[in-house]
Scaffold this motif. Structure first.
Motif, PDB file in Angstrom:
ATOM      1  N   GLU B  52       0.894  -1.234   0.017  1.00 50.30           N
ATOM      2  CA  GLU B  52       0.073  -0.307   0.049  1.00 50.30           C
ATOM      3  C   GLU B  52       0.616   1.550  -0.013  1.00 50.30           C
ATOM      4  O   GLU B  52       0.183   2.622  -0.465  1.00 50.30           O
ATOM      5  N   THR B  53       1.798   0.515   0.592  1.00 48.29           N
ATOM      6  CA  THR B  53       2.743   2.586   0.553  1.00 48.29           C
ATOM      7  C   THR B  53       4.398   2.249  -0.008  1.00 48.29           C
ATOM      8  O   THR B  53       4.833   1.277   0.575  1.00 48.29           O
ATOM      9  N   SER B  54       4.519   2.861  -0.847  1.00 50.06           N
ATOM     10  CA  SER B  54       5.955   2.944  -1.962  1.00 50.06           C
ATOM     11  C   SER B  54       7.320   3.198  -0.563  1.00 50.06           C
ATOM     12  O   SER B  54       7.308   3.702   0.416  1.00 50.06           O
ATOM     13  N   LYS B  55       8.180   2.636  -0.608  1.00 48.25           N
ATOM     14  CA  LYS B  55       8.975   2.832  -0.101  1.00 48.25           C
ATOM     15  C   LYS B  55       9.616   4.454  -0.200  1.00 48.25           C
ATOM     16  O   LYS B  55      10.083   5.058   0.915  1.00 48.25           O
ATOM     17  N   ALA B  56       9.948   5.434  -0.898  1.00 45.10           N
ATOM     18  CA  ALA B  56       9.926   6.403  -1.608  1.00 45.10           C
ATOM     19  C   ALA B  56       8.689   7.110  -0.104  1.00 45.10           C
ATOM     20  O   ALA B  56      10.077   8.291   0.740  1.00 45.10           O
TER      21      ALA B  56
END
Lengths: 136, 136
Positions: B52-56
């Motif tokens: 759901e949430t990107s590394k960046a």
DNA sequence: CAGCAATCTGGACTTTGTCTAATATTCGGA
DNA sequence: TCCGAATATTAGACAAAGTCCAGATTGCTG
């Protein structure tokens, strides 16, 4: 005491390290400067004239020096480890902006009130780092 | 105090942070556990069900939390940074072998005899890290 | 609804450090 | 001194943490 390459060989031998050419150069880089250096910096110094020592050897050697108690590891910067040729008990002052790292003599510093260690644990070291910033 | 997502939104607002969905999830991961987590661990927790949430975003958000004083950075492991939801003054106990990191209450610990700071410098923080190892 | 700022994203990229298998060096003994 | 074994060194591939960017999304606000 001065930090000739010959003396470096003796220092290495006294720490049970086989004094090869590369190890002498790396020890010389650290001890003649008496400064905190990262692996990168060591590599740059050792290879100023023409590349002589590989990256792998620099890392291997620093790790070896660490195991043999010739240098100390200082972890203050999330991006790189510093190696400290001063192994006597002391603390560190870290300038956050510039990345400059300097020693604080441990002689007059006292740390009291630490709770007892969990059972079955021994202290390997206590690192005290004072992080400072330039007033702007 | 319990760490519902609603309360997280309030916490973020009170620290002048726009409470987006991703930020709430990341805050929830840190505060509901009250543990030291690395960016990697945060990412794993937040993306358990389906990514759901990107590394960046994880990195951006942790950096933002840091700037806004919501979490603290703990630098003990040369390979990764830990983020600590406990911002009250305290120190750290680090188990070298296992990588386990725990808090030492600062209440009873006293550090004395530190030399005066160089002119034009302010302390940003004092990190005291007790490195321990299991007796073998 | 249109416009705008803030946020999020995948993915390329950088940096630090590790690993490996081949080569070179060193050391101790005869 | 010469030899073989053990020890070191090397280039370069690899891994992991973290950064960066340009485009896509979101969510106001008028």
């Amino acid at each position: 005491m001065d930090y000739t390459r010959d003396n470096m060989a003796g220092l290495l031998r006294s720490h049970d390290i086989n004094p090869t050419h590369q190890r002498i150069e790396i020890a010389h880089a650290l001890f003649s400067r008496q400064e905190h250096l990262s692996a990168d910096q060591v590599m740059a110094i050792v290879n100023t004239r023409h590349s002589e020592t590989s990256k792998a050897t620099v890392y291997n050697t620093l790790k070896l020096f660490l195991e043999k108690g010739l240098v100390r590891e200082v972890i203050v910067d999330p991006s790189k480890v510093f190696f400290d040729p001063n192994t006597s008990p002391h603390h560190h002052l870290y300038e956050v902006d510039s990345g400059k790292l300097s020693d604080i003599d441990a002689e007059h510093v006292e740390i009291s009130g630490l709770p007892p260690l969990p059972a079955g644990m021994v202290t390997e070291g206590i690192d005290l780092i004072v992080r400072v910033r330039r007033t702007s």
